[in-house]
Design an enzyme around this catalytic site. Structure first.
Site, PDB file in Angstrom:
ATOM      1  CE1 TYR A 277      32.247  96.502  42.462  1.00  9.45           C
ATOM      2  CE2 TYR A 277      30.145  96.372  43.602  1.00  9.45           C
ATOM      3  CZ  TYR A 277      31.519  96.463  43.645  1.00  9.45           C
ATOM      4  OH  TYR A 277      32.152  96.495  44.856  1.00  9.45           O
TER       5      TYR A 277
ATOM      6  NE  ARG B  87      25.601 105.079  35.879  1.00  9.47           N
ATOM      7  CZ  ARG B  87      26.742 105.316  36.503  1.00  9.47           C
ATOM      8  NH1 ARG B  87      27.310 106.506  36.390  1.00  9.47           N
ATOM      9  NH2 ARG B  87      27.321 104.373  37.214  1.00  9.47           N
TER      10      ARG B  87
ATOM     11  CD  GLU C 131      37.605 106.572  42.474  1.00 11.20           C
ATOM     12  OE1 GLU C 131      38.492 107.295  42.966  1.00 11.20           O
ATOM     13  OE2 GLU C 131      36.387 106.763  42.649  1.00 11.20           O
TER      14      GLU C 131
END
Length: 726
Positions: free
Chosen positions: A58, A90, A146
DNA sequence: CTGGGCATCT
DNA sequence: AGATGCC
């Protein structure tokens, strides 16, 4: 693990590439025929399965839509959760599925975008699947980010024509190996698979602008497990001899795909916590708890054995739209929410082109103990005249007629007189059928999909032997795809990026029966609604209905629903209030319906859509990002990002709609002024094009393909609706 | 302060 | 229709 990607890399790559690209020989001497069997010849004992996992999907999509976001810590927010975040974020300790509170605490400058509307993610997701399918048809989706690809046949064909099997090398990482440690010649299939994986990842990047990870292994389980070894934007192959390593490295049974919370809990009740626990646990005891098939499946998974085939996903079998909230307890709110959800769902259904024959309403009731369990649903057939309107484009009519249906279902679950407390509503279309497409009967596309999916037989779980018969992909199909692939690759070499959406071809099924559904005679058996108040006769009531509400349906509704439909709350959603029954009533359009509802819907979806439209017309490869930054120049995965000042726009601190509704004003105000200006100018550059998400423009390809469902009855698909014609 | 989809199995 | 699982 930093820069040193592709550690096991040799230089014969070009040779491989050309070998890989040129069209396949039409003879498959060694190609697996229908009788692919371990006993029958030198055919592959193992499959070659790729697993692709898009990095922070996203967030990547949002960063493509607005490249300025690449420089800032970015989180995608759904309700109170950060569902994913970019790697800048992150680095500051953010993780997936962290609460907004925790995230902001950990990273005060975090930029948040609302991600509840999945439209753009869904579209990009299908572009990725489409791209993979253009190389090899055996693509199975897992979620939006995926994909599994079974490239066994492609690999074998390449090997069959490769003279020197000793020149092999691995592309990317090899699990538990370093440097020239590994002899690629001992693993020709996987080695070649790693090159194909790299090729496909490069295609995803060059054509769609997305980075991804890939795993190369002999089954889906191992490919998925190994793909996450090096992240982001890297790939890893797993050799047979390292299977037990990777399984043993899993920190717990929950890490095994296929073992969810419930299964893990039951296993723990048996005293099983680690992978080894399960490996050593007697099968018979496991059978007692889970039954034969599940027990064997679990035991196999524990040792890295997974016979499940890659099943081409095709177009979705259902479309749904849902919203969650803290509390919904009035029927009026439910009605409005259903109306809003249905409107958006009908729009999507119309773009799909198929016709839904089943409608389902799902709710979740509040429960102090288990807030996210206990969903209840009711479903019903969709009257064909409604289904036709959905498919033919009379979406607004369809919504008007669908809402009463939904309310009927709702009251099968909830007593409108008693108090209730809902936390979620979901509307779903299923039983999707391709309607008589003139060119669809035997078209090339159709036969393509028929071939690629029909030979699917459900694979039974063979016991131990790891060599699962590769599901014999039909070779015809592969060959055709291979040639397609070379063409596509050639196009790719031109560096033209095809991210644009237009693709015109606004073909639509012309529905002769658009006006065919007439209000049935009003006089027959009106008495069913016994106590319509003295105020009006049924006839009068019916006349107050929106023109497209089927009175037959209406009168079947509980009287409370009828009242609701006539109530101001509902009538206000129509252009013409019901005050003058005789006045001509305009057909409401989606914008109207969309407009009056809960406050959060006022978060201007218009600007967002406008932006999307405008951005989509830009070529990501050529678009020069104008960023004015003193921030540490993050190394972007995308070369050539440039930076200039812009700032001709003033930032208004107001929380109104000056900037896209999915931007948290609070967070925005905390950004450095330069960043604010930058973002503002980004947004302002996008010129308004459309008002509603109803961008009907992405033309529907006239072709719908039927995917003959393996085993199950028809699964008519129009996958091409999701796949822009290339 | 735990989302919004999808699929399969029973 | 519900449960479960995956992202």
């Amino acid at each position: 693990m930093d820069g040193s990607e592709d550690e096991v890399e040799e230089e014969d790559e070009t040779e491989w590439r050309s070998s890989f690209l040129d069209s396949a020989p039409l003879s498959h001497a060694a190609a697996p025929g229908p009788s692919l069997d371990k006993t029958s010849g030198p055919t592959p004992a193992h499959r070659v399965i790729l697993h692709f996992d898009l990095d922070c999907f996203y967030a990547q999509v949002e960063m493509i839509r607005n490249p300025a976001l690449r420089e800032v810590p970015l989180g995608i927010q759904q309700k109170y959760i950060i569902v994913t975040c970019n790697y800048v974020a992150r680095e500051q300790g953010l993780t997936k599925l962290m609460s907004v509170t925790d995230a902001k605490e950990k990273c005060p400058q975090l930029v948040l975008l609302k991600g509840e509307d999945l439209t753009h993610y869904r579209e990009m997701s299908y572009k990725v699947t489409e791209l993979l399918m253009s190389y090899c048809p055996l693509v199975e989706r897992l979620g939006f980010d995926e994909n599994f690809v079974d490239i066994t046949d492609m690999v074998e064909r390449r090997l069959a024509q490769t003279s020197e099997p000793n020149d092999f090398s691995f592309k990317g990482h090899v699990y538990n190996h370093v440097g020239a440690d590994v002899k690629a010649g001992d693993h020709p299939q996987l080695a070649l698979g790693s090159h194909i994986a790299a090729e496909l990842r490069e295609a995803i990047h060059s054509k769609l602008g997305l980075t991804s990870c890939a795993g190369i292994a002999t089954n889906k389980l191992l490919a998925k497990l190994v793909s996450g070894t090096f992240k982001p934007n890297q790939q890893t192959a797993l050799l047979q001899e390292n299977q037990s390593d990777i399984m043993g490295a899993l920190s717990g049974l929950r890490k095994v795909p296929g073992v969810g919370h419930q299964t893990a809990k039951r296993l723990r009740a048996l005293g099983l916590v680690s992978i080894q626990d399960l490996q050593l646990f007697p099968l018979n005891d496991l059978v007692r708890e889970f039954g034969g098939p599940s027990a064997r499946r679990l035991k196999n998974l524990a040792v890295g054995v997974d016979d499940s085939p890659v099943i081409p996903t095709g177009a979705p079998q259902s479309l749904s739209d849902e919203d969650s909230f803290k509390k919904m307890s009035s029927t009026k709110d439910v009605l409005e929410k259903i109306q809003q959800l249905s409107s958006s769902l009908v729009e999507r259904m119309n773009k799909d082109g198929r016709q839904p024959h089943t409608f389902r309403l799902t709710i979740r009731r509040y429960s102090a103990t288990n807030r996210w369990f206990s969903r209840e649903s009711r479903q019903c057939p969709i009257p064909s005249h409604i289904g036709q309107k959905i498919a033919s484009g009379s979406g607004d009519d369809a919504v008007v007629q669908l809402v009463p249906l939904a309310m009927k279902l709702f009251h099968k679950m909830v007593d409108g007189n008693a108090a209730f407390h809902l936390t979620l509503i979901n509307v779903c279309f299923s039983n999707l059928q391709t309607r008589g497409a003139p060119a669809c009967g035997k078209g090339a596309i159709t036969s393509f999909f028929t071939q690629s999916t029909s030979p699917r037989k459900t694979q039974i779980c063979s016991s131990q032997s790891q060599n699962d018969s590769s599901q014999s992909g039909d070779s015809h199909c592969m060959d055709r795809q291979l040639s397609t692939h070379s063409m596509i690759t050639q196009r790719a070499s031109q560096k033209t990026v095809t991210t644009k959406s237009p693709c015109s071809s606004g073909f639509k099924w012309e529905q002769s029966s658009t006006v065919a559904v007439e209000d049935p005679p009003l006089q027959t058996e009106y008495c069913s609604t016994a106590r319509s108040g003295p105020k009006e006769s049924n006839n009068a009531v019916t006349r107050r209905l929106p023109p497209n509400v089927d009175p037959e349906v209406f009168k079947l509704l509980p009287e409370e629903i009828q009242k609701e439909l006539l109530s101001p709350a509902y009538a206000n959603s129509l252009p013409s209030p019901s005050t003058s029954p005789s006045a001509p009533v305009a057909v409401p359009d989606a914008t109207h319906i969309r407009k009056n509802k809960s406050p959060e819907s006022f978060t201007d979806s218009k600007n967002i859509e406008d932006k999307a439209e405008a951005i989509n017309e830009l070529d990501p490869a050529h678009r020069v990002t104008t960023v004015n930054h003193q921030r540490p120049p993050r190394k972007s995965a995308f070369p050539g990002e440039n930076v200039t000042a812009e700032g001709r726009l003033l930032f208004r601190q107001s929380s109104d709609c000056e900037f896209p509704g999915n931007v948290d004003p609070e967070v925005f105000s905390e950004l450095p002024p330069e960043v604010q200006r930058e973002l503002m100018s980004e947004w302002k550059q996008q010129k308004p094009v459309l008002k509603a998400p109803s961008s009907r423009k992405p033309g529907r390809s006239p072709m719908t393909k039927d995917r003959k469902a393996a085993g199950k009855g028809s699964q008519a698909n129009s996958l091409l609706k999701y796949f822009k014609p290339s």
